[in-house]
Design a protein around this motif. Structure first.
Motif, PDB file in Angstrom:
ATOM      1  N   SER A   1       0.826  -1.210   0.000  1.00  0.00           N
ATOM      2  CA  SER A   1       0.000   0.000   0.000  1.00  0.00           C
ATOM      3  C   SER A   1       0.858   1.257   0.000  1.00  0.00           C
ATOM      4  CB  SER A   1      -0.943   0.001   1.209  1.00  0.00           C
ATOM      5  OG  SER A   1      -0.226  -0.017   2.424  1.00  0.00           O
ATOM      6  N   HIS A   2       2.005   1.213   0.704  1.00  0.00           N
ATOM      7  CA  HIS A   2       2.906   2.367   0.707  1.00  0.00           C
ATOM      8  C   HIS A   2       3.518   2.589  -0.674  1.00  0.00           C
ATOM      9  CE1 HIS A   2       2.505   2.213   5.033  1.00  0.00           C
ATOM     10  NE2 HIS A   2       3.331   3.239   5.184  1.00  0.00           N
ATOM     11  N   ILE A   3       3.930   1.503  -1.312  1.00  0.00           N
ATOM     12  CA  ILE A   3       4.521   1.620  -2.655  1.00  0.00           C
ATOM     13  C   ILE A   3       3.514   2.225  -3.627  1.00  0.00           C
ATOM     14  CG2 ILE A   3       5.370   0.304  -4.638  1.00  0.00           C
ATOM     15  CD1 ILE A   3       6.625  -1.660  -2.632  1.00  0.00           C
ATOM     16  N   LEU A   4       2.293   1.694  -3.612  1.00  0.00           N
ATOM     17  CA  LEU A   4       1.255   2.210  -4.501  1.00  0.00           C
ATOM     18  C   LEU A   4       0.918   3.657  -4.158  1.00  0.00           C
ATOM     19  CD1 LEU A   4      -1.117  -0.897  -4.669  1.00  0.00           C
ATOM     20  CD2 LEU A   4       0.482  -0.096  -6.426  1.00  0.00           C
ATOM     21  N   ASN A   5       0.949   3.984  -2.869  1.00  0.00           N
ATOM     22  CA  ASN A   5       0.671   5.347  -2.432  1.00  0.00           C
ATOM     23  C   ASN A   5       1.671   6.326  -3.038  1.00  0.00           C
ATOM     24  OD1 ASN A   5      -0.383   7.492  -0.567  1.00  0.00           O
ATOM     25  ND2 ASN A   5       1.649   7.291   0.321  1.00  0.00           N
ATOM     26  N   PHE A   6       2.959   5.987  -2.958  1.00  0.00           N
ATOM     27  CA  PHE A   6       3.983   6.883  -3.499  1.00  0.00           C
ATOM     28  C   PHE A   6       3.902   6.978  -5.024  1.00  0.00           C
ATOM     29  CE2 PHE A   6       6.251   5.812   0.577  1.00  0.00           C
ATOM     30  CZ  PHE A   6       6.139   7.087   1.118  1.00  0.00           C
ATOM     31  N   VAL A   7       3.567   5.869  -5.676  1.00  0.00           N
ATOM     32  CA  VAL A   7       3.407   5.900  -7.135  1.00  0.00           C
ATOM     33  C   VAL A   7       2.273   6.851  -7.529  1.00  0.00           C
ATOM     34  CG1 VAL A   7       2.679   4.540  -9.148  1.00  0.00           C
ATOM     35  CG2 VAL A   7       4.384   3.620  -7.564  1.00  0.00           C
ATOM     36  N   MET A   8       1.157   6.783  -6.800  1.00  0.00           N
ATOM     37  CA  MET A   8       0.033   7.668  -7.100  1.00  0.00           C
ATOM     38  C   MET A   8       0.370   9.119  -6.801  1.00  0.00           C
ATOM     39  SD  MET A   8      -2.139   5.874  -8.577  1.00  0.00           S
ATOM     40  CE  MET A   8      -3.274   7.250  -8.774  1.00  0.00           C
ATOM     41  N   ILE A   9       1.175   9.359  -5.779  1.00  0.00           N
ATOM     42  CA  ILE A   9       1.624  10.718  -5.492  1.00  0.00           C
ATOM     43  C   ILE A   9       2.385  11.277  -6.697  1.00  0.00           C
ATOM     44  CG2 ILE A   9       3.316  12.042  -4.145  1.00  0.00           C
ATOM     45  CD1 ILE A   9       2.425  10.434  -1.687  1.00  0.00           C
ATOM     46  N   LEU A  10       3.256  10.452  -7.270  1.00  0.00           N
ATOM     47  CA  LEU A  10       4.025  10.883  -8.437  1.00  0.00           C
ATOM     48  C   LEU A  10       3.107  11.206  -9.614  1.00  0.00           C
ATOM     49  CD1 LEU A  10       7.008   8.329  -8.385  1.00  0.00           C
ATOM     50  CD2 LEU A  10       6.922  10.634  -7.431  1.00  0.00           C
ATOM     51  N   LEU A  11       2.171  10.345  -9.900  1.00  0.00           N
ATOM     52  CA  LEU A  11       1.309  10.518 -11.067  1.00  0.00           C
ATOM     53  C   LEU A  11       0.375  11.716 -10.917  1.00  0.00           C
ATOM     54  CD1 LEU A  11       0.349   6.782 -11.800  1.00  0.00           C
ATOM     55  CD2 LEU A  11       1.990   8.208 -13.035  1.00  0.00           C
ATOM     56  N   THR A  12      -0.301  11.818  -9.764  1.00  0.00           N
ATOM     57  CA  THR A  12      -1.305  12.873  -9.606  1.00  0.00           C
ATOM     58  C   THR A  12      -0.675  14.254  -9.479  1.00  0.00           C
ATOM     59  OG1 THR A  12      -1.395  12.400  -7.211  1.00  0.00           O
ATOM     60  CG2 THR A  12      -3.051  11.347  -8.608  1.00  0.00           C
ATOM     61  N   ASN A  13       0.465  14.345  -8.802  1.00  0.00           N
ATOM     62  CA  ASN A  13       1.119  15.652  -8.684  1.00  0.00           C
ATOM     63  C   ASN A  13       1.709  16.099 -10.013  1.00  0.00           C
ATOM     64  OD1 ASN A  13       1.269  16.841  -5.755  1.00  0.00           O
ATOM     65  ND2 ASN A  13       1.461  14.637  -5.507  1.00  0.00           N
ATOM     66  N   ALA A  14       2.190  15.158 -10.810  1.00  0.00           N
ATOM     67  CA  ALA A  14       2.689  15.500 -12.143  1.00  0.00           C
ATOM     68  C   ALA A  14       1.558  16.055 -13.010  1.00  0.00           C
ATOM     69  CB  ALA A  14       3.317  14.271 -12.803  1.00  0.00           C
ATOM     70  N   ALA A  15       0.363  15.448 -12.910  1.00  0.00           N
ATOM     71  CA  ALA A  15      -0.786  15.913 -13.694  1.00  0.00           C
ATOM     72  C   ALA A  15      -1.208  17.319 -13.259  1.00  0.00           C
ATOM     73  CB  ALA A  15      -1.950  14.940 -13.536  1.00  0.00           C
ATOM     74  N   GLN A  16      -1.247  17.564 -11.932  1.00  0.00           N
ATOM     75  CA  GLN A  16      -1.641  18.884 -11.443  1.00  0.00           C
ATOM     76  C   GLN A  16      -0.609  19.948 -11.823  1.00  0.00           C
ATOM     77  OE1 GLN A  16      -4.381  20.026 -10.120  1.00  0.00           O
ATOM     78  NE2 GLN A  16      -3.579  22.079  -9.794  1.00  0.00           N
ATOM     79  N   LEU A  17       0.660  19.581 -11.777  1.00  0.00           N
ATOM     80  CA  LEU A  17       1.726  20.516 -12.152  1.00  0.00           C
ATOM     81  C   LEU A  17       1.580  20.926 -13.618  1.00  0.00           C
ATOM     82  CD1 LEU A  17       4.303  21.945 -11.216  1.00  0.00           C
ATOM     83  CD2 LEU A  17       5.583  19.907 -11.892  1.00  0.00           C
TER      84      LEU A  17
END
Length: 204
Positions: free
Chosen positions: A175-191
């Motif tokens: 769950s932590h690994i997936l959490n960090f992966v989603m952080i990368l994807l969603t923040n890149a999209a917002q940026l």
């Protein structure tokens, strides 16, 4: 060496919030910010903190403490500057609902290990969608006056450090690994979204 990565990640997270907090304090408004994003940030931080404390993964606690505290500070400014009475109640109910699952730990029929693992997956869902309300709000309004590109850029960098630290753990949490992966994807999209709206007037 890898035990220092969450510490580095925590400093990056702290710095990521500073430009946004400065804008909010200067404008005396949280206009343009998604309070759902910040509420989810507080709730998912609580879940991951509880998991890491319970399983003795102490150095992974710090990034979530920083995220939770600074997201809470944004919510404080919301209550101070923008919130109507109805919104105050909605925020209170949302936060109470987030911590309600911990009451199950008082039941002898609930296994603490299983509950805390399950809550990290709830936190994963929150982490996966927490930036999406902000992206939707930005796309709908085009208002980036209180948004800091550095916030999302540094969140992206902190996610990289967090993911690396988790991958080098003796017993990595899925769950932590997936959490960090989603952080990368969603923040890149917002940026990307912020950059689009900031450069669109110049292109017109």
């Amino acid at each position: 060496m890898t035990e220092y990565l969450p510490i580095i990640s925590s400093f990056i997270l702290a710095f990521s919030f500073m430009p946004m907090l400065n804008k909010v304090r200067k404008n005396r408004s949280v206009s343009g910010l998604s309070l759902l994003m910040m509420s989810f940030g507080v709730a998912q931080s609580i879940y991951f903190i509880a998991f890491n404390l319970f399983f003795g993964r102490y150095y992974m606690v710090l990034p979530f403490v920083v995220t939770g505290m600074l997201s809470s500070l944004i919510l404080y400014y919301f209550l101070r500057y923008d919130a109507a009475a109805k919104q105050r109640k909605q925020l209170l109910y949302m936060l109470l609902f987030s911590v309600a699952p911990f009451s199950l730990l008082a039941s002898p029929y609930v296994d603490a290990d299983s509950l805390l693992i399950a809550l990290t997956y709830v936190g994963l869902v929150m982490s996966s969608i927490r930036v999406m309300p902000q992206t939707y709000k930005t796309l709908r309004s085009g208002d980036v006056s209180n948004l800091s590109a550095r916030y999302f850029m540094l969140q992206l960098l902190a996610g990289c450090f967090g993911l690396t630290a988790e991958l080098y753990m003796a017993a990595p949490s899925v769950s932590h690994i997936l959490n960090f992966v989603m952080i990368l994807l969603t923040n890149a999209a917002q940026l990307a979204c912020i950059q689009y709206y900031r450069h669109r007037p110049a292109m017109a």
